[in-house]
Structure formats: C-alpha cells, structure tokens
Scaffold this motif. Structure first.
Motif, mmCIF file in Angstrom:
data_model
loop_
_atom_site.group_PDB
_atom_site.id
_atom_site.type_symbol
_atom_site.label_atom_id
_atom_site.label_comp_id
_atom_site.label_asym_id
_atom_site.label_seq_id
_atom_site.Cartn_x
_atom_site.Cartn_y
_atom_site.Cartn_z
ATOM 1 N N THR A 77 -6.016 -5.438 -4.719
ATOM 2 C CA THR A 77 -6.766 -4.790 -4.308
ATOM 3 C C THR A 77 -6.991 -3.787 -3.216
ATOM 4 N N PHE A 78 -5.481 -3.596 -2.925
ATOM 5 C CA PHE A 78 -4.598 -2.501 -2.918
ATOM 6 C C PHE A 78 -5.140 -2.984 -0.898
ATOM 7 N N GLU A 79 -6.228 -3.419 -0.884
ATOM 8 C CA GLU A 79 -7.119 -3.112 0.971
ATOM 9 C C GLU A 79 -7.029 -5.139 0.436
ATOM 10 N N ILE A 98 -9.638 -10.959 7.773
ATOM 11 C CA ILE A 98 -10.083 -11.451 8.956
ATOM 12 C C ILE A 98 -11.463 -12.539 8.374
ATOM 13 N N VAL A 99 -11.851 -12.259 7.157
ATOM 14 C CA VAL A 99 -13.274 -14.078 7.027
ATOM 15 C C VAL A 99 -11.961 -14.765 7.259
ATOM 16 N N ARG A 129 0.912 -1.411 -0.175
ATOM 17 C CA ARG A 129 -0.269 0.025 -0.182
ATOM 18 C C ARG A 129 0.382 1.545 -0.208
ATOM 19 N N GLY A 153 -7.878 -5.671 4.298
ATOM 20 C CA GLY A 153 -8.006 -6.652 5.735
ATOM 21 C C GLY A 153 -9.168 -7.342 5.699
ATOM 22 N N GLY A 154 -10.406 -6.777 4.682
ATOM 23 C CA GLY A 154 -11.772 -7.958 4.675
ATOM 24 C C GLY A 154 -11.152 -9.669 4.343
ATOM 25 N N PRO A 155 -10.138 -9.532 3.521
ATOM 26 C CA PRO A 155 -10.075 -11.017 3.252
ATOM 27 C C PRO A 155 -9.476 -11.379 4.310
ATOM 28 N N ARG A 166 -9.271 -15.474 9.291
ATOM 29 C CA ARG A 166 -8.867 -15.484 10.005
ATOM 30 C C ARG A 166 -9.789 -16.220 10.964
#
Lengths: 268, 269
Positions: free
Chosen positions: A174-176, A182-183, A91, A178-180, A185
């Motif tokens: 995607t640059f971000e 968390i899923v 990023r 966080g979402g994947p 984790r």
C-alpha cells in the motif's frame, strides 16, 4: 555470511536502533517526565475508582493499582509509537540499499527493533521507580512467579515485535501504512490489557481477547508478576506466548515471501 | 499571493493535501477505522470501568460519556483542520522548513496544510456520533441557549488543543524533537480529559487549568451544562466563561510560534 558475521551484523543493527532512541536526549527526558505523569495519573484513577471499597472480582485496590502502573511502563517500552523505519524506507526507496546488505531484511529490522526496545528500557525503569515511590508497586508472590514473569516479559516483547513487523510489511502493498499501524497500535493497547486488565472485562469480551495474540504482550507478564495467574495456569499462558511466537514467525515468513515479489523501488 | 485571502489559500492547499492522501485507498479506510478504533477503545474502557464500578468520583456513565463525547468532538475541531502540526518536527529536522520560508504564504498556514490527517475523519465521525447519542442521554435539560453554548464550547475546546500543539511547534525550532511532548499531550487529553478532573485533587486540577489547560477542552463547560459547577473550586462566572479560553490560548500560542520561528536554523547548512 558466516554465523559469526551474521551475529555481528545483527548486533550492529541493534546498536543502531538503540542509538536512534538515545540520540534525542531532550526527547528522552521529556518522554521519561511524561511517562511519570501518566503513571501517576493512572495510579490516581484506580485509587479513586476503588474509593475504599474491597476486592472487586477478587482483585483488591493494591493489585489493580500495581497492574495499572506496571502495564503503563511496559506499554511504553514494548509498544512504542515508531518501532521501525521500514515503512519510511519502503516509501522513499531506501529499501533498495537494505536489500543488497548481506544480512536478510527481516533480521535487519528485528535487530533494529530490539535496539529501540533496549534504548527505551531506561524509560520503563524510571516509570517503575516512580510507581514504587508512590507506593503503587507490590512484589511478586515468590521467586518462581518473579522469574516466570521475566520469561513472560521476553515472550511478550517477541510477540509485540513480530506483530509490529507483520503490520509494517503491509507497506509493500500500500506504500502508506499509517492507517493499519494506528489500528494495530490502539487495538493492541486495549486488547493487550494495558488499559484495563482482562479480569475486569465482561465474559464475552474476555473470551474473544483470549483468542488473540495481544494479551501475550502485556497482560500475561503483569498478571503472572502480580500472582493473579499462578501455577499451571501461568505456565499455560507462557505456553500460549510460545505458540504465538511460532505462529507469527511462520506468518511473517509467508508475508515476506509474497512481499519480496512486490518490492518497488521508488525514485530509483 | 496578496490577492488571495488566507481562508482561500487554506482551502486550496488543504484540498491538495487531502487529494494526496486519498490516493492510498486501503490506507484511507484503515486510517478512518484507526480513528474510530483509537477513540473507541477509550469509550470501551470507560464502559468496562463504569460497568464494574458504577461511579467515578460521584459521576456516572451518562455524565462521563457526555464529557468524553464533547472532548472527542472538540478534538475533531483541532485535528481535522490543524492535525498536520503533528509533523512539524520532521520538517524542521529534515530542513524542509527552508522551503516553507521561501514561499509567499504564511508559514503556519503551510504547516497545517502540508498533509491531511485522514485519521481525523474517524475521530470526527465517532465524536459527533457520540455527542448526538450521549448528549441525548445526559441529564441535561436542553434548550436553544444550551445548544449554542455546547457548540461554542466544542469549537473553542478544539482551539485549546490547537494552541497546545502550536506551542510545541514553536518549541521544535529550538529542540530537535518534541515528539514525546506531543504524544504526551495527545495521550493525556485522550485518556484523562474525560474524567471529572477535580477528582485528581486541587493542585492537579489547577495545573489542568493553567500549565496544561486540558480542563477547558470539555470538563469546565460540561459542568455548566450538567449543572455540576458545585464540584469545581472556581467561581461560577469563570466556569461559564471557560469557552473563551479557546481563542485566548490559541492567540497566545500563535504569538509564541511566530516569536520562535526566527530561531530556526537550517540543518546541513
């Protein structure tokens, strides 16, 4: 770079990873204290749930409690919240520097991840020591099982690191991430059997979980250690770990090949 | 900026934060799913556990699931408006807090609007969905008063969690990293606040009412609604008044935060 040079560079990354964990002493101490509380609470929950009843599905209270304690410690070492700095580096453009290093990016990250894992080992050890004091630990049924559990723990660590890295790679697109992450984790927290052992899961759920790489991370080593999985079955589970390591390594290589063409250096 | 009320300031900044997060489409959907997956695994865990063992300390699935749903809905009231507090450490460590101090907006307001935690929307989705379903199935004789009490308890529970996280923000001005503490608070509340907390023994229960006030988030008001106050070693009036803990905990922790703020030292200076 020569083999010796590569090895030395890899070791350097590992050391950096370990230091990144050990440098925040206060955080490490609170991390240990909080793991202790969590282990104690997990032990309490399973003891209360059993409430003096006999074995359920062939598992007695002692085994269930030991499983909960060991799994909580193993999870805190193998599945840390922040494994690698890769998403952040992509990023903010630092990835450009990483790519110019003589050691390949994948090896840099794996070295760093290994370092983080080693840095977190003392945490797991403290958690286990407390579990032992609370009378929640049991010994493996024999030397063979203990040794195989150790091998399975290494296998579990490998599977965990590879899965984590593949998910982190999504950042290239995607640059971000966080979402994947968390899923991944929380999916893995449940599917790896660290919250609840596979032997208590209803048949349909267990059958689906067995087709995924997550059980190799926590369930396989702990169930072998506790003697719930023995002999040929235990060897087969370790074999499955090995297959996953190969499959995931292949997948990682595939993802990395495509990702290389997707590198965008931000702020450069 | 004096002409703008803090509510208006909050709305403007939060909207900008949300827009910034929404630019990553894939991340938006996966994060939303992440919220549902995170909390969903807990529900699945309770389902599997109670499916196998029937009761936990005398509480069955409908009751435990109701406490879980109240807890998650409360969590949404913390994490949607205040979830960005989670990243205060980073700002203090990188010296970005310098900028916060330079702007003519309340620093706390800037912290909570700095970033929009998308996952919170997943939490809210599952939380309110679960509350509607398990509230219906729970052994509660619903009336208008009880419904108002439920709403009050859920909102105030969110304030308790916000208060706990605000204390950590205050601490981050003196400690380099409070990450473990935050994860601990989040994990403990997620994993354990759904259980009948009295089952851990009196000392631990009292600790959950004082040192780490997790009991106020859903358990205590839930015992009032479920008519199980007999389980709790506290006077009934005190249990009934438990939602009041929300504003009290929040006010105290905000006072702590402002007291600790002058201790911030810019790194690299």
């Amino acid at each position: 770079m020569s083999h010796v040079g590569t090895l030395r560079a890899f070791r350097g990354m590992t050391r950096a990873g370990t230091r990144s964990v050990l440098i925040y002493r206060g955080d490490l101490i609170t991390g240990a204290a909080t793991l202790v509380i969590q282990v104690a609470l997990a032990i309490a929950v399973w003891r209360i749930v059993y409430g003096g009843r006999g074995p359920v599905d062939g598992v007695d209270v002692k085994t269930a409690v030991a499983y909960a304690a060991i799994a909580a410690c193993l999870q805190s070492v193998l599945l840390p919240w922040q494994f690698s700095s890769l998403p952040m580096r992509i990023r903010n453009g630092q990835i450009a520097t990483d790519l110019t290093r003589p050691l390949g990016l994948i090896w840099q990250i794996l070295g760093q991840n290994l370092g983080v894992l080693l840095g977190r080992l003392p945490l797991g050890a403290i958690g286990l020591a407390v579990a032992a004091v609370l009378g929640a630990l049991t010994l493996p049924p024999g030397w063979g099982a203990g040794l195989l559990a150790l091998v399975a723990t290494v296998g579990g660590a490998l599977v965990a690191m590879l899965c984590n890295l593949i998910v982190s790679m999504v950042t290239f697109w995607t640059f971000e991430v966080g979402g994947p992450l968390i899923v991944y984790r929380f999916g893995s927290a449940f599917l790896s059997g660290s919250l609840i052992p596979l032997w208590f899961m209803p048949g349909w759920l267990r059958a689906s979980v067995e087709w995924l790489p997550f059980q190799a991370q926590v369930y396989t080593p702990v169930s072998i250690y506790l003697g719930q999985t023995r002999g040929g079955e235990a060897l087969a589970l370790v074999g499955v770990q090995l297959v996953w390591v190969v499959v995931l390594a292949f997948l990682l290589e595939l993802v990395w090949r495509r990702a290389r063409h997707k590198v965008v250096v931000q702020g450069g | 900026m004096a002409e703008l009320s803090w509510v208006r300031q909050y709305v403007i900044l939060e909207r900008a934060a949300l827009r910034a997060q929404l630019q990553y489409r894939v991340n938006f959907w996966t994060t939303l799913m992440g919220g549902v997956a995170y909390q969903g695994t807990q529900l699945l865990f309770l389902g599997v556990l109670l499916g196998k063992f029937g009761l936990i300390a005398g509480w069955g699935f409908p009751e435990v699931a109701f406490v879980f749903a109240m807890r998650l809905a409360s969590h949404a009231f913390y994490v949607v408006p205040f979830g960005a507090l989670m990243r205060t450490d980073e700002m203090v460590r990188d010296g970005e807090f310098d900028r916060v101090l330079l702007r003519p907006v309340n620093p706390f307001l800037q912290l909570v609007t700095r970033w929009f935690p998308l996952m919170a929307l997943g939490d809210a989705l599952l939380g309110f969905g679960a509350l509607a379903i398990f509230g219906w199935q729970a052994p509660v004789d619903w009336s208008a008063t009880k419904l108002v009490y439920l709403i009050l308890a859920v909102v105030c529970g969110g304030l308790v969690e916000t208060g706990i996280q605000t204390v950590f923000c205050g601490l981050s001005f003196v400690a380099t990293s409070t990450f473990s503490l935050r994860i601990f608070a989040d994990n403990s509340i997620t994993q354990f606040s759904g259980y009948p907390l009295t089952m851990f023994g009196r000392t631990t229960f009292y600790a959950f009412c004082t040192v780490f006030p997790m009991a106020f988030i859903s358990f205590l008001p839930a015992t009032v609604l479920l008519d199980r106050t007999d389980d709790v070693p506290l006077p009934v009036w005190l249990i009934t008044a438990s939602p009041l803990a929300g504003p009290i905990v929040f006010a105290l922790s905000y006072a702590f935060f402002t007291k600790m703020m002058p201790r911030y030292t810019s790194p690299g200076s």
